[in-house]
Design a protein around this motif. Structure first.
Motif, short mmCIF file in Angstrom:
data_model
loop_
_atom_site.label_atom_id
_atom_site.label_comp_id
_atom_site.label_asym_id
_atom_site.label_seq_id
_atom_site.Cartn_x
_atom_site.Cartn_y
_atom_site.Cartn_z
N PRO A 1 0.82 -1.22 0.00
CA PRO A 1 0.00 0.00 0.00
C PRO A 1 0.85 1.26 0.00
N ILE A 2 0.31 2.34 -0.54
CA ILE A 2 1.02 3.61 -0.66
C ILE A 2 0.16 4.71 -0.04
N THR A 3 0.76 5.86 0.15
CA THR A 3 0.07 6.99 0.78
C THR A 3 -0.69 7.81 -0.27
N ARG A 4 -1.69 8.53 0.21
CA ARG A 4 -2.47 9.48 -0.60
C ARG A 4 -3.00 8.84 -1.88
N ILE A 5 -3.55 7.66 -1.75
CA ILE A 5 -4.04 6.94 -2.92
C ILE A 5 -5.21 7.67 -3.56
N GLU A 6 -6.03 8.33 -2.74
CA GLU A 6 -7.20 9.02 -3.28
C GLU A 6 -6.78 10.16 -4.22
N GLN A 7 -5.76 10.93 -3.83
CA GLN A 7 -5.29 12.01 -4.68
C GLN A 7 -4.72 11.48 -5.99
N ARG A 8 -4.07 10.35 -5.94
CA ARG A 8 -3.49 9.77 -7.16
C ARG A 8 -4.60 9.34 -8.13
N ILE A 9 -5.65 8.73 -7.58
CA ILE A 9 -6.76 8.28 -8.43
C ILE A 9 -7.47 9.47 -9.05
N ILE A 10 -7.67 10.53 -8.27
CA ILE A 10 -8.34 11.73 -8.79
C ILE A 10 -7.53 12.35 -9.93
N GLU A 11 -6.21 12.39 -9.79
CA GLU A 11 -5.35 12.96 -10.83
C GLU A 11 -5.44 12.15 -12.12
N ALA A 12 -5.40 10.82 -12.00
CA ALA A 12 -5.51 9.97 -13.18
C ALA A 12 -6.89 10.10 -13.82
N ASP A 13 -7.93 10.21 -13.01
CA ASP A 13 -9.30 10.37 -13.52
C ASP A 13 -9.46 11.71 -14.23
N LYS A 14 -8.83 12.74 -13.67
CA LYS A 14 -8.93 14.09 -14.25
C LYS A 14 -8.32 14.16 -15.64
N LEU A 15 -7.29 13.36 -15.89
CA LEU A 15 -6.61 13.39 -17.18
C LEU A 15 -7.22 12.42 -18.19
N GLY A 16 -8.32 11.77 -17.82
CA GLY A 16 -9.05 10.95 -18.77
C GLY A 16 -8.53 9.54 -18.97
N LEU A 17 -7.70 9.03 -18.06
CA LEU A 17 -7.23 7.65 -18.18
C LEU A 17 -8.36 6.69 -17.81
N SER A 18 -8.32 5.50 -18.38
CA SER A 18 -9.44 4.57 -18.22
C SER A 18 -9.25 3.58 -17.08
N THR A 19 -8.01 3.17 -16.79
CA THR A 19 -7.76 2.13 -15.79
C THR A 19 -6.55 2.49 -14.96
N ILE A 20 -6.62 2.18 -13.67
CA ILE A 20 -5.47 2.37 -12.79
C ILE A 20 -5.29 1.12 -11.93
N TYR A 21 -4.06 0.62 -11.86
CA TYR A 21 -3.70 -0.51 -11.01
C TYR A 21 -3.14 0.02 -9.70
N ILE A 22 -3.73 -0.41 -8.58
CA ILE A 22 -3.30 0.05 -7.26
C ILE A 22 -3.13 -1.15 -6.34
N PRO A 23 -2.44 -1.00 -5.20
CA PRO A 23 -2.28 -2.12 -4.26
C PRO A 23 -3.62 -2.55 -3.67
N LYS A 24 -3.71 -3.82 -3.37
CA LYS A 24 -4.91 -4.37 -2.76
C LYS A 24 -5.06 -3.85 -1.34
N ASN A 25 -6.31 -3.66 -0.92
CA ASN A 25 -6.65 -3.17 0.43
C ASN A 25 -6.10 -1.77 0.70
N ASN A 26 -5.89 -0.99 -0.37
CA ASN A 26 -5.41 0.38 -0.21
C ASN A 26 -6.56 1.39 -0.23
N LEU A 27 -7.79 0.90 -0.40
CA LEU A 27 -8.96 1.78 -0.53
C LEU A 27 -9.87 1.72 0.68
#
Length: 454
Positions: free
Chosen positions: A401-427
């Motif tokens: 798991p990594i820190t500030r996962i929510e901010q990372r997802i929002i940034e990827a979503d804002k730029l129009g990317l379709s899929t993001i791979y993140i660590p399990k149990n990080n949400l």
């Protein structure tokens, strides 16, 4: 005439000694003592008799907290790093490599301030050189006054005449006081001049911006006490062969040290980069192997960056490992994880890794993008378009798991990317339904490989 004596100062911490010492007893550094000539100090009795103060002790509960006045700089990135603007009565130190753009950054902001009178003290450049730079920056100057002076006493005379609202000293290592016999840039001179400017800033409420040199180790030149007495230390860094510049806050008494400002060096000065992700990603529609998009953090600021890898059969006996913008030891660790845990034989192959844009990234969450770029190049299959990833890779091949996962997802979503791979149990505790991007949780490196290339 006042008698002078020779003392030795530690260039690292400012500790004073009557004789030269190989090792500083205060900070433990070796070969840091330099010789200085100073005036003999007065006796303790006379010193105490002249230090009477009007201040009286006050209970902490009785102190009224007032909102500090902040001066808004023309550069939004500079305001971000300062914590919302320049605080009245503060003293700021900006350091960086020679030619990186420290003077350009400060002058560019000072020339566009209209609400206050600015006194720009230059100890390195002539007034004509500053005028040429101002013309190149495209600013008329406004209320900015220029004086070329290196004497501390004469600078204070100009301050009394001009009565500025902001004082800039470029640079503190070129200023010298006539009360000391040592040359400008010495430990005693830097300490004395900085202390005098600090006293002026606190008593008058005028913000002071100091520009400082750095030594060959990369730290601010002069005694360490210089960084202690100022309110904020900003580091302006970047590779002069690339166009991007990063402004980091090393110390800030009025804001967070996690903020980061990004600039782009152009022919007409520094341009703010408000959305670095769009500039750090290639616009090519062609899918190429060896390229993976990672979501990284600089301070608290997320942005997307490309990891580029090239894996080829070693042409000579010893395989090459070349890294730009990433920790080479960490890449070797990731290659060992791929070979031991995933089964890819990379020991006899050349591996070249590059972080696009000339940036140096230390975020461990970029591990997953680095591994995906290496695997993509090894099997010569491109990562699907619109896919990004963020995660730390452990020695057993797990995705941590990594820190500030929510901010990372929002940034990827804002730029129009379709899929993001993140660590399990990080949400845990995060509402996923509000994101428009498809989130894939993975626990092992093998799962990422199957999801991308199966």
């Amino acid at each position: 005439m006042a008698k002078t004596k020779t003392v030795y100062f530690c260039s690292n911490c400012g500790n004073e000694s009557p004789k030269w010492l190989g090792k500083c007893p205060n900070c433990g550094e070796w070969n840091t003592y330099v010789e200085e000539k100073v005036q003999a100090s007065v006796g303790k009795g006379s010193l105490l008799s002249h230090t009477a103060s009007d201040s009286v002790p006050v209970k902490l509960a009785e102190i009224t907290q007032e909102r500090e006045e902040r001066i808004q700089m023309p550069s939004g990135e500079l305001n971000r790093v300062l914590g919302g603007g320049l605080v009245a009565g503060s003293i700021i130190l900006i350091g960086g490599e020679p030619g990186i753009g420290k003077s350009t950054l400060v002058l560019q902001n000072m020339l566009r301030i209209r609400s206050r009178r600015v006194l720009y003290v230059s100890g390195e450049e002539s007034a004509r050189q500053l005028k040429m730079r101002a013309d190149r920056l495209g600013a008329d100057g406004g209320e900015c006054y220029i004086v070329c002076e290196t004497s501390l006493e004469k600078i204070f005379h100009h301050i009394d005449v001009c009565k500025p609202g902001i004082l800039v000293v470029d640079s503190i290592q070129t200023i010298a006081s006539e009360a000391l016999e040592s040359s400008a840039g010495s430990v005693a001179q830097v300490r004395e001049c900085a202390a005098s400017l600090l006293k002026y800033a606190k008593e008058s409420g005028t913000p002071v911006i100091l520009i400082g040199h750095i030594n060959k180790e990369g730290s601010i030149a002069g005694p360490k006490v210089l960084e202690h007495i100022v309110d904020a230390v900003l580091q302006f860094e970047g590779d002069r062969h690339y166009m991007y510049r990063l402004l980091r806050s090393i110390k800030n008494r009025f804001g967070s040290t996690s903020e980061l400002g990004i600039y782009e060096m152009t022919q007409v000065g520094l341009r703010e980069v408000s959305n670095p992700s769009e500039l750090l990603l290639s616009e090519s529609d062609e899918e190429l192997s060896g390229v993976a998009i990672g979501v990284t953090l600089e301070g608290v600021r997320p942005f997307l960056i490309e990891s580029q890898a090239l894996v080829s059969t070693a042409a000579y006996g010893t395989p090459q490992r070349s890294v730009t913008g990433f920790d080479s030891k960490r890449m070797n660790m990731l290659l060992a994880v791929l070979e031991k845990r995933v089964g890819f034989k990379l020991a006899q192959k050349d591996v070249f890794l590059n972080i696009a844009g000339g940036l140096k990234v230390n975020d461990p969450a970029l591990d997953l993008a680095v591994i995906c770029a290496i695997l993509s190049s090894n099997v010569d299959m491109p990562v699907p378009k619109g896919v990004c990833m963020s995660g730390e890779v452990g020695l057993s091949g797990e995705i941590r798991p990594i820190t500030r996962i929510e901010q990372r997802i929002i940034e990827a979503d804002k730029l129009g990317l379709s899929t993001i791979y993140i660590p399990k149990n990080n949400l845990k505790g995060i509402e996923v339904s509000r994101f428009g991007i498809h989130i894939v949780e993975v626990a092992k490196v093998e799962e990422v490989f199957r999801g991308l290339f199966s």
